[in-house]
Design a protein around this motif. Structure first.
Motif, PDB file in Angstrom:
ATOM      1  N   HIS A  98      34.388  29.762  43.054  1.00 42.40           N
ATOM      2  CA  HIS A  98      34.026  30.543  41.993  1.00 42.40           C
ATOM      3  C   HIS A  98      33.219  32.020  42.115  1.00 42.40           C
ATOM      4  O   HIS A  98      31.994  31.504  42.535  1.00 42.40           O
ATOM      5  CB  HIS A  98      33.939  29.630  40.457  1.00 42.40           C
ATOM      6  CG  HIS A  98      32.850  28.973  40.762  1.00 42.40           C
ATOM      7  ND1 HIS A  98      31.204  28.400  40.123  1.00 42.40           N
ATOM      8  CD2 HIS A  98      32.930  27.388  41.753  1.00 42.40           C
ATOM      9  CE1 HIS A  98      30.241  28.133  40.861  1.00 42.40           C
ATOM     10  NE2 HIS A  98      31.601  27.188  41.004  1.00 42.40           N
ATOM     11  N   GLY A 151      37.677  30.300  35.952  1.00 46.08           N
ATOM     12  CA  GLY A 151      37.515  31.499  35.807  1.00 46.08           C
ATOM     13  C   GLY A 151      37.626  32.920  36.454  1.00 46.08           C
ATOM     14  O   GLY A 151      37.140  33.564  37.260  1.00 46.08           O
ATOM     15  N   SER A 169      40.161  35.036  35.606  1.00 42.21           N
ATOM     16  CA  SER A 169      40.771  36.105  35.199  1.00 42.21           C
ATOM     17  C   SER A 169      42.319  36.520  35.371  1.00 42.21           C
ATOM     18  O   SER A 169      42.907  36.096  34.900  1.00 42.21           O
ATOM     19  CB  SER A 169      40.339  37.274  35.323  1.00 42.21           C
ATOM     20  OG  SER A 169      40.040  38.270  34.399  1.00 42.21           O
ATOM     21  N   GLN A 221      35.941  40.695  29.755  1.00 35.21           N
ATOM     22  CA  GLN A 221      36.984  40.024  30.496  1.00 35.21           C
ATOM     23  C   GLN A 221      37.237  40.591  31.892  1.00 35.21           C
ATOM     24  O   GLN A 221      37.854  42.688  31.915  1.00 35.21           O
ATOM     25  CB  GLN A 221      37.674  39.728  30.554  1.00 35.21           C
ATOM     26  CG  GLN A 221      38.713  38.247  31.556  1.00 35.21           C
ATOM     27  CD  GLN A 221      39.371  38.095  30.338  1.00 35.21           C
ATOM     28  OE1 GLN A 221      40.056  38.044  29.277  1.00 35.21           O
ATOM     29  NE2 GLN A 221      40.369  36.600  30.918  1.00 35.21           N
ATOM     30  N   PRO A 255      43.590  33.472  30.907  1.00 33.15           N
ATOM     31  CA  PRO A 255      44.194  33.842  31.903  1.00 33.15           C
ATOM     32  C   PRO A 255      44.839  35.695  31.115  1.00 33.15           C
ATOM     33  O   PRO A 255      45.479  35.802  30.277  1.00 33.15           O
ATOM     34  CB  PRO A 255      44.675  33.177  32.324  1.00 33.15           C
ATOM     35  CG  PRO A 255      45.357  31.828  31.358  1.00 33.15           C
ATOM     36  CD  PRO A 255      44.838  32.672  30.367  1.00 33.15           C
ATOM     37  N   ASP A 286      41.746  30.099  33.691  1.00 35.33           N
ATOM     38  CA  ASP A 286      40.979  30.367  33.300  1.00 35.33           C
ATOM     39  C   ASP A 286      41.608  30.358  31.845  1.00 35.33           C
ATOM     40  O   ASP A 286      42.060  30.880  31.278  1.00 35.33           O
ATOM     41  CB  ASP A 286      41.326  32.021  33.633  1.00 35.33           C
ATOM     42  CG  ASP A 286      39.932  32.710  33.103  1.00 35.33           C
ATOM     43  OD1 ASP A 286      39.297  33.561  33.641  1.00 35.33           O
ATOM     44  OD2 ASP A 286      40.190  32.853  32.056  1.00 35.33           O
TER      45      ASP A 286
END
Length: 358
Positions: free
Chosen positions: A279, A154, A156, A123, A211, A208
C-alpha cells in the motif's frame, strides 16, 4: 472579506489553505499553490460554496478541504463548461487578482456544481509511486525466487496494481519493454534494486472503500480533477495508466481494508508463491482500530509463513519526516535479521518524482 459573522472555525480553514499552498510549492505546483493562497486570503460567503467551506464542520486539514476545493475548480475548468475559467489554467500563469476574478465568475455560474463537489474527499492514483513498488517487488522476487501473489489495500482505480507491465526510466537505467503502455520517469538516487531479478505475478487483487472503474469516464474525470493542472508529466502518465488499466480484466473490490485483509489472509496460501501485501500513502487515513486489525492479521500470517509460501509487506507511508515518505519492507519467514525484519529500503517523494534507495 466576509459579509457575515466569522465562525470559530474560519481561522483554521484559512490556515489549512495557507498550509496546503506551502505544500504545493514544495511539491512543484505553483498554480495550485496560488489557488490555495488566494482562497486563504479572499474566499468569502457571498456564494454557497464559500459559506460551506468557511463553516466547514470537520477538521479542514484531515478532510483535505483545500484539495477538495482545488479539485472542484479543476474539474470545472477541465469540463469546458466555464471557458473563462479554463482560459486561466495552465499553461497560463495568472496573477492572484486575475485568478480571483475567474473564481468569482465561476461561482456565479456554477455554484451548485462546485459546492456539491466538496462532498467527496480527493481520490487519486499516484502512478509514479510504482517505481517504489517495482523496487520492493524485485527484492521479494530475488530473495524468494517465487512468483508473487499481490494484494493491495487503498488501491483506488487499481492503476498501480499493474506496475510490472510498465516501463521505468530511473536515471541512466531502464526496466521494462519499449512497447509498455506506461512509462514511469523517476529521479533515482543511491543504489538500484535488483533490476535483473526475474519478476512474475501469479495473481493480483485489491480493495478500496470507494473503488473506481478505470473504464468509467466519470470515475476517470474525478481522479484527473485532483491532479494539479501544471504538472503535465503527471497528468500524461495517469492518463496512460487509465487507458492500460481499462484494458485489463482485474478491478478493485469494494471493501473495508481490515475486513478484506483478514479474509484474504485466511485463505490458505498457495505453495510456490510469495504473497506480497502492499500500500502507498493510505495508512494515515485508516482508523486506529483498523490498523491494529491489519497488523494482527499480518502477524498471524507471518507466523505461518514458510520458505515455500513466504509473506512480504511493502509500504510507502508518511512517518513524520518532512518532504518524503518511508518505504519499508518485511519478508517472512525470517531466515536472518537481514533477510526478514522490517527495514527501511528507501525514501521517496510523495508523488514518486524521486526515490532515494537505501
Amino acid at each position: 472579506m466576509t459579509d457575515g459573522a466569522a465562525t470559530t472555525n474560519e481561522g483554521e480553514v484559512r490556515a489549512s489553505f495557507a498550509s496546503q499552498a506551502e505544500s504545493c510549492r514544495g511539491l512543484g505546483s505553483p498554480f495550485t499553490a496560488l489557488f490555495c493562497a488566494t482562497m486563504a486570503e479572499r474566499l468569502d460567503r457571498r456564494f454557497a460554496f464559500g459559506r460551506r467551506v468557511l463553516d466547514w464542520p470537520g477538521n479542514p486539514r484531515a478532510d483535505a478541504l483545500a484539495l477538495r476545493c482545488a479539485g472542484a475548480f479543476n474539474a470545472l475548468a477541465r469540463s469546458g463548461r466555464a471557458p473563462a475559467l479554463t482560459a486561466l489554467y495552465p499553461p497560463v500563469e495568472p496573477s492572484a487578482d486575475t485568478l480571483w476574478n475567474g473564481i468569482l465568475a465561476a461561482l456565479a455560474g456554477h455554484d451548485a456544481f462546485l459546492t456539491g463537489y466538496l462532498d467527496s474527499p480527493p481520490q487519486t492514483n499516484e502512478v509514479k509511486r510504482c517505481a517504489v513498488l517495482l523496487g520492493g517487488a524485485l527484492m521479494v522476487a530475488r530473495q524468494t525466487g517465487l512468483p508473487l501473489d499481490l494484494i493491495e489495500i487503498g488501491a483506488s482505480a487499481g492503476l498501480n496494481l499493474g506496475f510490472d507491465l510498465y516501463r521505468y526510466e530511473m536515471g541512466g537505467c531502464v526496466w521494462g519493454t519499449p512497447t509498455a503502455p506506461v512509462t514511469i520517469r523517476s529521479e533515482w538516487r543511491g543504489a538500484l534494486p535488483p533490476l535483473d531479478a526475474p519478476l512474475a505475478i501469479a495473481t493480483r487483487r485489491a480493495c478500496d472503500l470507494n473503488p473506481l472503474d478505470p473504464g468509467d469516464p466519470e470515475h476517470r474525470a474525478r481522479v484527473m480533477s485532483y491532479i494539479w493542472p501544471d504538472q503535465s508529466d503527471r497528468i500524461a502518465t495517469t492518463e496512460a495508466a487509465f487507458d492500460a488499466a481499462a484494458r485489463q480484466s482485474w478491478r478493485v473490490e469494494q471493501a473495508d481494508a481490515a475486513e478484506w485483509i483478514e479474509a484474504r489472509l485466511a485463505v490458505p496460501q498457495a505453495h510456490g508463491q510469495a504473497r506480497l501485501m502492499m500500500h502507498t500513502i493510505m495508512w494515515q487515513y485508516l482508523p486506529e482500530a483498523a490498523k491494529r486489525r491489519i497488523e494482527q492479521a499480518m502477524a498471524q500470517a507471518a507466523a505461518a509463513a514458510t520458505p515455500e509460501a513466504p509473506l512480504a509487506w511493502l509500504r510507502m507511508e508518511a512517518d513524520g519526516q518532512p518532504g518524503s515518505a518511508a518505504v519499508t519492507l518485511a519478508i517472512w519467514p525470517q531466515a536472518s535479521s537481514h533477510a526478514g525484519g522490517e527495514r527501511e529500503i528507501a525514501r521517496a517523494d510523495y508523488h514518486g518524482r524521486w526515490v532515494e534507495w537505501r
